[in-house]
Design an enzyme around this catalytic site. Structure first.
Site, PDB file in Angstrom:
ATOM      1  N   GLY A  40      33.598  26.997  59.210  1.00 48.80           N
ATOM      2  CA  GLY A  40      34.624  26.912  58.173  1.00 48.80           C
ATOM      3  C   GLY A  40      35.138  28.247  57.684  1.00 48.80           C
ATOM      4  CE  LYS A  51      31.671  37.125  48.431  1.00 53.18           C
ATOM      5  NZ  LYS A  51      32.957  36.378  48.415  1.00 53.18           N
ATOM      6  CB  SER A 146      40.696  24.151  50.295  1.00 49.59           C
ATOM      7  OG  SER A 146      39.889  25.330  50.279  1.00 49.59           O
ATOM      8  CB  ILE A 185      39.681  35.196  45.772  1.00 50.02           C
ATOM      9  CG1 ILE A 185      38.679  34.102  46.131  1.00 50.02           C
ATOM     10  CG2 ILE A 185      40.233  35.842  47.045  1.00 50.02           C
ATOM     11  CD1 ILE A 185      39.275  32.948  46.913  1.00 50.02           C
ATOM     12  CB  VAL A 238      55.208  36.970  41.313  1.00 50.86           C
ATOM     13  CG1 VAL A 238      56.251  37.285  42.381  1.00 50.86           C
ATOM     14  CG2 VAL A 238      54.077  37.982  41.361  1.00 50.86           C
ATOM     15  N   GLY A 271      44.651  30.420  44.118  1.00 52.55           N
ATOM     16  CA  GLY A 271      43.935  29.164  44.275  1.00 52.55           C
ATOM     17  C   GLY A 271      44.118  28.558  45.654  1.00 52.55           C
ATOM     18  CB  ALA A 320      30.162  28.280  50.056  1.00 48.93           C
ATOM     19  CG  HIS A 445       8.556  48.611  33.600  1.00 44.27           C
ATOM     20  ND1 HIS A 445       9.781  48.742  32.983  1.00 44.27           N
ATOM     21  CD2 HIS A 445       8.046  49.872  33.700  1.00 44.27           C
ATOM     22  CE1 HIS A 445      10.010  50.008  32.720  1.00 44.27           C
ATOM     23  NE2 HIS A 445       8.964  50.719  33.140  1.00 44.27           N
TER      24      HIS A 445
END
Length: 466
Positions: A40, A51, A146, A185, A238, A271, A320, A445
């Site tokens: 996908g 990423k 999508s 995004i 815009v 979107g 996801a 720590h």
């Protein structure tokens, strides 16, 4: 062959559902229209390659800003964008190959082609070369994902006006670009391109950057962007776009009127829309809403008794990790099992900008609008020993807790690796733990996670290092 369960779409919801159904003993097939997109959008054009680029940029920036790092001599030069992109593509290829292996391991049949329903137990699958077949199944999962939402009247030309799908493949970057959409995004891309040296402006129609996040986080992110010379135009839209002489002329309407600027690139991130058209859903009576989303119950069942849906085709957050969970529930339901429904209030969200943001649960604004009596605790990373050691002191953890019980209502983090730090709170919220429970838990720590305990103590004004 007739399958027990046929999945349409191999993205996060689809491939997880297929593998889980196979684990439960069902005969499973999965249809993917493009072998190059196995896994996908997330694996091939979103989460993973993006990423990878962000990580590479951050490493380069760290070296650039710390020339004496570890006593090494650093030679400055231009960024090899083609190399960064190739590394991201290789990462996607590795995971795609891994997914193919998992299908074989679990006896999931992979069928390449575009599926369209013929009747309630049959889909027509057409391949790229014109070959076609009919595949039958007892039950189906629609997990077709999508697509990017275009700006009205402004088509993507994939060269000057692009989506995130083209943004992750750019081997040459412009001197100046505009990003439309200040959500997760858009914010991530603004941070990335700024890091590699592109002049970035970002326009958002709402009155804040990251409008879905807590206002304090949004405000801090905008301040960080200002420090990095990223122009943020909020309450703006815009109005007109034209491509001319190798540039994009954009007219923006804002609080102070209209301005027109030229950019080398326009990246649209406003979107996504569900990919449910062309599936022949009308043939089997599966309902969609006015936006194309498929309504389901908590078991991922549509109004057609043998058809399930999961992932971005639902009107739930397009994440996801949430699609994974929805796909798994669909498989378990199809196999006759019962599983706990998803607690959508405990689903984490993350923004992978250079300084990350992550959250779970209510914002302060939401809690206030619902009339909830709550307390707020906040702890800054600048008082954290590990943050000081790593020179990563930007940001804070903000806790919203029920005033009487101390129960977690919401947690909001902005700072280094916020996306990793949020999960302590996700588990605590889901388990019904209070801020007191977290505050009394001994944290190693020096670690960034110590700030989690201090933020919980801050809810009651008891932070030791705050």
């Amino acid at each position: 062959m007739k399958y027990d369960y046929l999945v349409i779409g191999s993205g996060p919801a689809g491939h997880v559902s297929a593998i889980r159904a196979a684990q439960l003993g069902l005969r499973v097939g999965i249809v993917e229209k493009d072998m190059a997109m196995l896994g996908g959008v997330c694996l091939n054009e979103g989460c993973i390659p993006a990423k990878s680029l962000y990580h590479s940029a951050r490493v380069l920036d760290t070296v650039r800003r710390n020339p004496d790092l570890c006593g090494l001599e650093v030679r400055h030069g231009g960024i090899d964008m083609a190399g960064l992109v190739e590394k991201s593509r290789e990462t996607a290829r590795q995971l795609r190959n891994g997914l193919s292996f998992l299908f074989k391991k679990n006896s999931v049949d992979l069928i390449i082609g575009t599926a369209r329903f013929v009747d309630k137990e049959t889909v027509h699958v057409s391949g790229e070369s014109g070959e076609a077949s009919r595949v039958k199944a007892e039950k189906f999962l629609i997990a077709t994902g999508s697509a990017p939402r275009p700006l009205p009247g402004i088509p993507f030309d994939r060269e000057r006006v692009i989506t995130s799908s083209q943004g992750i493949r750019l081997e040459k970057t412009p001197e100046k670009m505009l990003i439309v959409g200040g959500g997760a995004i858009g914010t991530e891309f603004a941070s990335f391109f700024n890091t590699i040296g592109t002049g970035v402006s970002i326009v958002e129609i709402e009155d804040s950057l990251l409008p879905a996040e807590d206002r304090e986080v949004s405000k801090r992110m905008r301040s960080i962007f200002k420090q990095k010379n990223i122009e943020t135009l909020v309450s703006s839209r815009v109005k007109k776009v034209s491509v001319e002489s190798g540039a994009v002329a954009v007219t923006i309407e804002g609080p102070d009127g209209e301005t027109t600027e030229k950019y080398g690139l326009l990246l649209v991130s406003v979107g996504r829309i569900p990919s449910t058209s062309g599936l022949g859903l009308e043939k089997i009576g599966v309902a969609t809403d006015d936006k194309g989303f498929i309504p389901v119950d908590e078991r991922m069942r549509t109004n057609a008794e043998n058809v399930y849906a999961a992932g971005d085709v639902l009107r739930t957050p397009m994440l996801a990790h949430l699609a994974y969970a929805e796909g798994e529930i669909a498989a378990e339901t199809a196999a006759g099992q019962t599983s706990d429904p998803i607690d959508y209030s405990s689903v984490p969200n993350a923004v992978y900008s250079e300084v990350q943001a992550a959250s779970v649960g209510m914002t302060e604004e939401k809690a206030r609008s619902e009339g909830i009596d709550f307390r707020v605790g906040k702890q800054f990373f600048k008082s954290n020993g590990r943050a000081a050691v790593n020179s990563q002191t930007e940001g804070f953890i903000k806790i919203i807790a029920d005033r009487d019980t101390g129960g977690l209502l919401g947690v909001h983090i902005i700072g280094y690796e916020a996306a990793e730090s949020i999960h302590e709170f996700v588990v605590a919220k889901k388990a019904g733990l209070s801020v007191g429970d977290i505050a009394k838990t001994i944290h190693a720590h020096p670690t960034f996670s110590e700030t989690a305990a201090e933020a919980c103590r801050a809810v009651f004004g008891e932070a030791i290092h705050g």
